[in-house]
Design a protein around this motif. Structure first.
Motif, mmCIF file in Angstrom:
data_model
loop_
_atom_site.group_PDB
_atom_site.id
_atom_site.type_symbol
_atom_site.label_atom_id
_atom_site.label_comp_id
_atom_site.label_asym_id
_atom_site.label_seq_id
_atom_site.Cartn_x
_atom_site.Cartn_y
_atom_site.Cartn_z
ATOM 1 N N LYS A 143 51.356 41.394 41.278
ATOM 2 C CA LYS A 143 51.137 42.844 41.757
ATOM 3 C C LYS A 143 50.992 43.663 40.497
ATOM 4 O O LYS A 143 49.943 44.227 40.401
ATOM 5 N N LYS A 146 46.400 42.596 36.476
ATOM 6 C CA LYS A 146 45.171 42.905 36.751
ATOM 7 C C LYS A 146 44.204 41.572 37.036
ATOM 8 O O LYS A 146 43.118 41.738 37.495
ATOM 9 N N GLY A 149 45.704 37.570 41.479
ATOM 10 C CA GLY A 149 45.339 37.879 42.948
ATOM 11 C C GLY A 149 46.253 37.056 43.753
ATOM 12 O O GLY A 149 46.452 35.683 43.359
ATOM 13 N N THR A 150 46.346 37.466 45.011
ATOM 14 C CA THR A 150 46.853 36.364 45.980
ATOM 15 C C THR A 150 45.970 36.531 47.265
ATOM 16 O O THR A 150 45.370 37.605 47.592
ATOM 17 N N ARG A 162 41.774 36.504 39.190
ATOM 18 C CA ARG A 162 40.409 37.202 39.616
ATOM 19 C C ARG A 162 39.365 36.924 39.001
ATOM 20 O O ARG A 162 39.210 36.890 37.719
ATOM 21 N N LYS A 184 42.600 46.848 39.783
ATOM 22 C CA LYS A 184 43.154 46.092 40.718
ATOM 23 C C LYS A 184 42.603 46.299 42.310
ATOM 24 O O LYS A 184 42.986 47.460 42.705
ATOM 25 N N GLU A 186 41.229 44.501 46.306
ATOM 26 C CA GLU A 186 41.042 43.538 47.163
ATOM 27 C C GLU A 186 39.630 43.108 47.181
ATOM 28 O O GLU A 186 38.614 43.978 47.293
#
Length: 376
Positions: A143, A146, A149-150, A162, A184, A186
């Motif tokens: 989290k 930067k 990602g998940t 990412r 960051k 989605e």
């Protein structure tokens, strides 16, 4: 009977909340709530979660667990009211018109599944507090990073670099920006970038490669990046890792460090130490002789590498052995090699040196292990 209960919810839930219910109505409602929780637990098993404690098909284990998960919803206050159910449903029941049975079933499912998830999390923490702590640390690290990602797929959580940030880090100079400055956000998961048509890397393969670059002082985020670099550079596998594999690897390496420290404390200097060190040094010399012969015969004689490079490989592998013998921080092969080839970049290493040098490195470690096994 469950179907009848769900059709009567517009009558049943107001009675449960007001306390104006019969014993049979309460039993029917509890059965319905348990059934919703149980169906969620069964779904979690179907998608691969290990819910059962004993991993055996004991007929009533999930039923018992479902009751445990929803029991908190039936807590009463001093007046005998179901406080959680009242707090959740009464704002909806006060609406005009009040919700019908279908709407109430949707609300009930939402409440029961949320409660079941919370309780499952608590149950797993109680079973394995150390594992739960590692998973939590991984999620916090991702989290706050930067470049990580998940995403979730089939009930499993995956961690990945990412795409734009990882590319930015690689090409920061050319594009004139720092990859880590990205906000960051989605983004759509790109199956081509993640190589989703490939299998997940086997745990054993990842472990071997990760240990070459492992440092006990690494933060969790650094450990995750080191593991992700292994798959980023190996196109045979998916370009992402399941969170549970990352957690297991962090846990096992932590355990190994603790164990080796304990052994180091136990093995105080003894009268055998001098003899043992002499034997270990002898083993090291034997391994280095085999390494030199291998480099000369297989690579220099055939013209695959120059005599100068053969000598650099030999000296670097002697350093690797030295580190292993004295339990120093094990540097990556690339860092070791750069001591003798200061101009070497990561890209050059991967393109020109890695295949032969890492094969020789694995061979060196294997031979050394075999000698030590005979000695110890």
């Amino acid at each position: 009977m469950g179907n009848m209960d769900s059709k009567n919810l517009h009558r049943l839930i107001p009675r449960i909340c007001s306390g104006d219910y019969t014993q049979q109505e309460l039993i029917s409602f509890v059965n319905l709530v348990q059934k919703i929780s149980l169906s969620y637990l069964k779904y979690q098993e179907i998608i691969g979660k290990h819910i059962r404690w004993e991993r055996r098909e004991r007929s009533n284990e999930l039923e018992d667990m479902a009751i445990d998960c929803v029991a908190g919803l039936f807590m009463r206050n001093e007046h005998g009211d179901f406080i959680q159910l009242k707090r959740y449903f009464e704002p909806h029941l006060e609406q005009t018109p009040p919700p019908d049975s279908v709407e109430l079933l949707i609300l009930l499912r939402r409440l029961v599944i949320k409660k079941t998830k919370q309780e499952l999390s608590r149950i797993f923490k109680e079973r394995d507090p150390e594992g739960a702590k590692i998973i939590r640390n991984i999620r916090v690290a991702v989290k706050n990073a930067k470049d990580l990602g998940t995403f979730r797929e089939m009930g499993k959580e995956y961690v990945f670099f990412r795409k734009e940030v990882f590319a930015g880090v690689e090409a920061a100079g050319e594009n004139g920006y720092d990859g880590y400055a990205y906000e960051k956000k989605e983004e759509e998961i790109d199956p081509v970038y993640l190589r989703k048509d490939k299998p997940t890397i086997p745990e054993k393969v990842l472990r071997m490669a990760y240990l070459d670059d492992y440092n006990p002082k690494d933060h969790v985020s650094t450990s995750i990046r080191k593991m992700l670099r292994v798959v980023a550079e190996d196109e045979r596998y998916q370009n992402c890792l399941p969170t549970d594999i990352i957690a297991r690897l962090i846990r096992h390496t932590n355990l190994e460090v603790v164990r080796s420290r304990l052994l180091a404390q136990i093995e105080e200097k003894s009268s055998f130490d001098y003899v043992k060190m002499q034997e270990i040094n002898q083993a090291k010399q034997n391994v280095l002789r085999k390494v030199r012969a291998k480099i000369e015969k297989q690579y220099v004689a055939s013209g695959k590498i120059s005599p100068q490079k053969g000598d650099i490989y030999y000296r670097t592998l002697a350093d690797v052995l030295e580190d292993i013998t004295h339990s120093k921080k094990i540097e990556s092969y690339y860092r070791h090699l750069r001591k003798y080839m200061p101009e070497l970049t990561q890209k050059q290493y991967r393109r020109e040196e890695r295949t032969i040098f890492e094969y020789l490195g694995k061979l060196t470690k294997k031979w050394y292990r075999e000698y030590l096994k005979d000695l110890l």
